[in-house]
Design a protein around this motif. Structure first.
Motif, short mmCIF file in Angstrom:
data_model
loop_
_atom_site.label_atom_id
_atom_site.label_comp_id
_atom_site.label_asym_id
_atom_site.label_seq_id
_atom_site.Cartn_x
_atom_site.Cartn_y
_atom_site.Cartn_z
N LEU A 191 -3.98 10.73 0.40
CA LEU A 191 -3.20 9.61 -0.13
C LEU A 191 -4.18 8.49 -0.44
O LEU A 191 -5.16 8.29 0.28
CB LEU A 191 -2.18 9.13 0.91
CG LEU A 191 -1.31 10.22 1.55
CD1 LEU A 191 -0.44 9.61 2.63
CD2 LEU A 191 -0.47 10.91 0.50
N ALA A 192 -3.92 7.73 -1.51
CA ALA A 192 -4.87 6.69 -1.92
C ALA A 192 -4.14 5.46 -2.44
O ALA A 192 -3.01 5.54 -2.93
CB ALA A 192 -5.82 7.23 -2.99
N HIS A 193 -4.83 4.33 -2.32
CA HIS A 193 -4.38 3.09 -2.95
C HIS A 193 -4.61 3.22 -4.45
O HIS A 193 -5.66 3.72 -4.88
CB HIS A 193 -5.20 1.92 -2.38
CG HIS A 193 -4.64 0.57 -2.70
ND1 HIS A 193 -5.40 -0.56 -2.77
CD2 HIS A 193 -3.37 0.18 -2.98
CE1 HIS A 193 -4.64 -1.60 -3.05
NE2 HIS A 193 -3.40 -1.17 -3.19
N HIS A 194 -3.66 2.76 -5.24
CA HIS A 194 -3.78 2.99 -6.69
C HIS A 194 -4.83 2.11 -7.36
O HIS A 194 -5.24 2.37 -8.50
CB HIS A 194 -2.43 2.79 -7.39
CG HIS A 194 -2.00 1.36 -7.48
ND1 HIS A 194 -2.49 0.49 -8.42
CD2 HIS A 194 -1.13 0.64 -6.73
CE1 HIS A 194 -1.93 -0.70 -8.25
NE2 HIS A 194 -1.11 -0.65 -7.23
N VAL A 195 -5.30 1.06 -6.69
CA VAL A 195 -6.28 0.16 -7.29
C VAL A 195 -7.66 0.81 -7.26
O VAL A 195 -8.14 1.20 -6.19
CB VAL A 195 -6.32 -1.19 -6.56
CG1 VAL A 195 -7.42 -2.07 -7.12
CG2 VAL A 195 -4.96 -1.89 -6.69
N ARG A 196 -8.28 0.93 -8.41
CA ARG A 196 -9.64 1.46 -8.47
C ARG A 196 -10.60 0.42 -7.91
O ARG A 196 -10.49 -0.76 -8.20
CB ARG A 196 -10.04 1.82 -9.90
CG ARG A 196 -9.13 2.84 -10.57
CD ARG A 196 -9.15 4.18 -9.81
NE ARG A 196 -8.55 5.26 -10.56
CZ ARG A 196 -7.28 5.61 -10.50
NH1 ARG A 196 -6.45 4.92 -9.74
NH2 ARG A 196 -6.82 6.62 -11.19
N SER A 197 -11.58 0.86 -7.13
CA SER A 197 -12.52 -0.07 -6.50
C SER A 197 -13.88 0.59 -6.40
O SER A 197 -14.00 1.82 -6.49
CB SER A 197 -12.02 -0.44 -5.09
OG SER A 197 -12.08 0.69 -4.25
N PRO A 198 -14.94 -0.21 -6.19
CA PRO A 198 -16.28 0.38 -5.99
C PRO A 198 -16.30 1.35 -4.81
O PRO A 198 -16.98 2.38 -4.86
CB PRO A 198 -17.16 -0.84 -5.73
CG PRO A 198 -16.46 -1.96 -6.42
CD PRO A 198 -15.00 -1.67 -6.25
N ASN A 199 -15.55 1.05 -3.76
CA ASN A 199 -15.51 1.92 -2.59
C ASN A 199 -14.91 3.27 -2.94
O ASN A 199 -15.40 4.33 -2.51
CB ASN A 199 -14.71 1.25 -1.49
CG ASN A 199 -15.05 1.82 -0.13
OD1 ASN A 199 -16.21 1.87 0.25
ND2 ASN A 199 -14.04 2.26 0.59
N ARG A 200 -13.84 3.24 -3.74
CA ARG A 200 -13.21 4.50 -4.14
C ARG A 200 -14.18 5.34 -4.98
O ARG A 200 -14.25 6.56 -4.82
CB ARG A 200 -11.93 4.22 -4.92
CG ARG A 200 -11.27 5.47 -5.47
CD ARG A 200 -9.86 5.19 -5.92
NE ARG A 200 -9.30 6.30 -6.66
CZ ARG A 200 -8.00 6.49 -6.85
NH1 ARG A 200 -7.14 5.66 -6.32
NH2 ARG A 200 -7.56 7.52 -7.54
N ALA A 225 1.61 1.09 2.73
CA ALA A 225 2.38 2.28 2.35
C ALA A 225 1.55 3.55 2.59
O ALA A 225 2.09 4.57 3.05
CB ALA A 225 2.79 2.19 0.88
N VAL A 226 0.27 3.48 2.30
CA VAL A 226 -0.60 4.64 2.56
C VAL A 226 -0.57 4.98 4.04
O VAL A 226 -0.39 6.14 4.44
CB VAL A 226 -2.04 4.34 2.10
CG1 VAL A 226 -2.97 5.48 2.52
CG2 VAL A 226 -2.10 4.15 0.59
N LYS A 227 -0.75 3.97 4.90
CA LYS A 227 -0.77 4.21 6.34
C LYS A 227 0.54 4.81 6.83
O LYS A 227 0.55 5.74 7.64
CB LYS A 227 -1.04 2.90 7.08
CG LYS A 227 -2.43 2.35 6.91
CD LYS A 227 -2.66 1.14 7.80
CE LYS A 227 -1.75 -0.01 7.45
NZ LYS A 227 -1.98 -1.19 8.33
N ILE A 236 -3.53 12.65 4.45
CA ILE A 236 -4.52 11.86 5.19
C ILE A 236 -5.14 10.86 4.23
O ILE A 236 -4.93 10.95 3.01
CB ILE A 236 -5.59 12.76 5.83
CG1 ILE A 236 -6.42 13.49 4.76
CG2 ILE A 236 -4.93 13.77 6.77
CD1 ILE A 236 -7.56 14.32 5.34
N ALA A 237 -5.91 9.91 4.74
CA ALA A 237 -6.43 8.86 3.87
C ALA A 237 -7.74 8.31 4.39
O ALA A 237 -7.98 8.26 5.61
CB ALA A 237 -5.41 7.72 3.74
#
Length: 300
Positions: A191-200, A225-227, A236-237
């Motif tokens: 599961l992932a946060h929809h915001v693209r980021s350098p970490n992703r 929501a992911v949690k 998992i995330a």
């Protein structure tokens, strides 16, 4: 035109009477009438319809009154800011943060509230990539980042350090391992946060580098929501460790270290290099210097 003339126009518009406007401004009615005439001569337009009983504004008067209100508000704001500089009894500091970095502000804000109960803090939610621009553009005084900004006009103060953690429910087969490798995660539903980021992007590249498929089955609008869906065993995330502190403490989730993805990141409080900070912002920075070591000690 000057502020005194605009204040006079505002008084006439709001009191709807030359007499009441004069009383409000502590001037005589003839003086107010003459000053308004001079303003009308200066702008080349009639601002008040003198044939009306309630000193109604003309179309030109309404336009100028709108600008007058804005400029008078700026004057009031300037006065409040100066008062805040003197005694820290009034004032507001605006900070930009995203959903993740806002969690690192919590101990700082608690310390700030204890020290300065009369000051206000506004935390504005923003995408991480937009925060340097917001600070440089004076939309906010301070910003919270997990990367060093490229803009030379910013100064950064580290307030915390964060790392990625793999969140799994307690019943998950990997929950007791403590540390796992990327190759062990090839068959997992993420599961992932929809915001693209350098970490992703670093995570995606790490999976690709180890030739392991990264199966993101669902993208969600918030980290909370992911949690919650990890708790519900939907998947998992990978998430910044600090964000999951409450669920980890309650035993709802288990946090694992992924051996190949140890990405410790500084959490930075940034501000403009070439502009003086308000006293409220300076006070918040001072609270960060005090609260950050305490939070680190508790985490340790």
């Amino acid at each position: 035109m000057d502020l005194a003339q605009l204040e006079l126009l505002a008084a006439v518009a709001e009191e709807r009477s030359f007499t009441r406007a004069a009383e409000r401004l502590r001037r005589t009615q003839p003086a107010v009438s003459q000053a308004l005439r001079r303003l009308e001569d200066e702008v080349g337009a009639t601002l008040v319809d003198r044939s009306s009983r309630d000193a109604s504004l003309t179309a030109e008067g309404k336009v100028l009154h709108d600008y007058a209100q804005r400029m008078l508000k700026l004057r009031r704001d300037a006065g409040e800011a100066l008062e805040a500089l003197r005694d820290l009894q009034r004032g507001t500091v605006a900070v930009a943060a995203n959903e993740h970095t806002a969690t690192h502000l919590l101990p700082v804000l608690a310390e700030f509230r204890r020290r300065h109960p009369r000051l206000r803090v506004e935390v504005h939610r923003a995408l991480a990539r937009e925060i340097p621009t917001a600070v440089l553009g004076r939309d906010v005084e301070l910003g919270v980042l997990t990367y060093r900004p490229a803009q030379p006009g910013l100064v950064a103060q580290q307030i915390a350090t964060d790392d990625l953690v793999l969140l799994v429910p307690p019943e998950h087969p990997l929950a007791r391992r403590g540390t796992v490798s990327i190759r062990q995660l090839g068959g997992e539903a993420f599961l992932a946060h929809h915001v693209r980021s350098p970490n992703r992007e670093r995570v995606v590249k790490a999976f690709a580098r180890h030739r392991t498929p990264l199966d993101i089955v669902m993208e969600l609008p918030t980290l909370d929501a992911v949690k919650r869906l990890v708790v519900e065993r939907v998947g998992i995330a990978l998430m910044p460790a600090r964000v999951a502190d409450p669920e980890l403490a309650r035993g709802e989730l288990v946090g694992l270290t992924v051996h190949e993805m140890r990405f410790p990141r500084p959490v930075l409080l940034v501000h403009r290099r070439d502009a003086p900070l308000s006293r409220a912002a300076e006070a918040l920075l001072e609270c960060a210097r005090v609260a950050a070591p305490r939070a680190a000690a508790r985490a340790g």
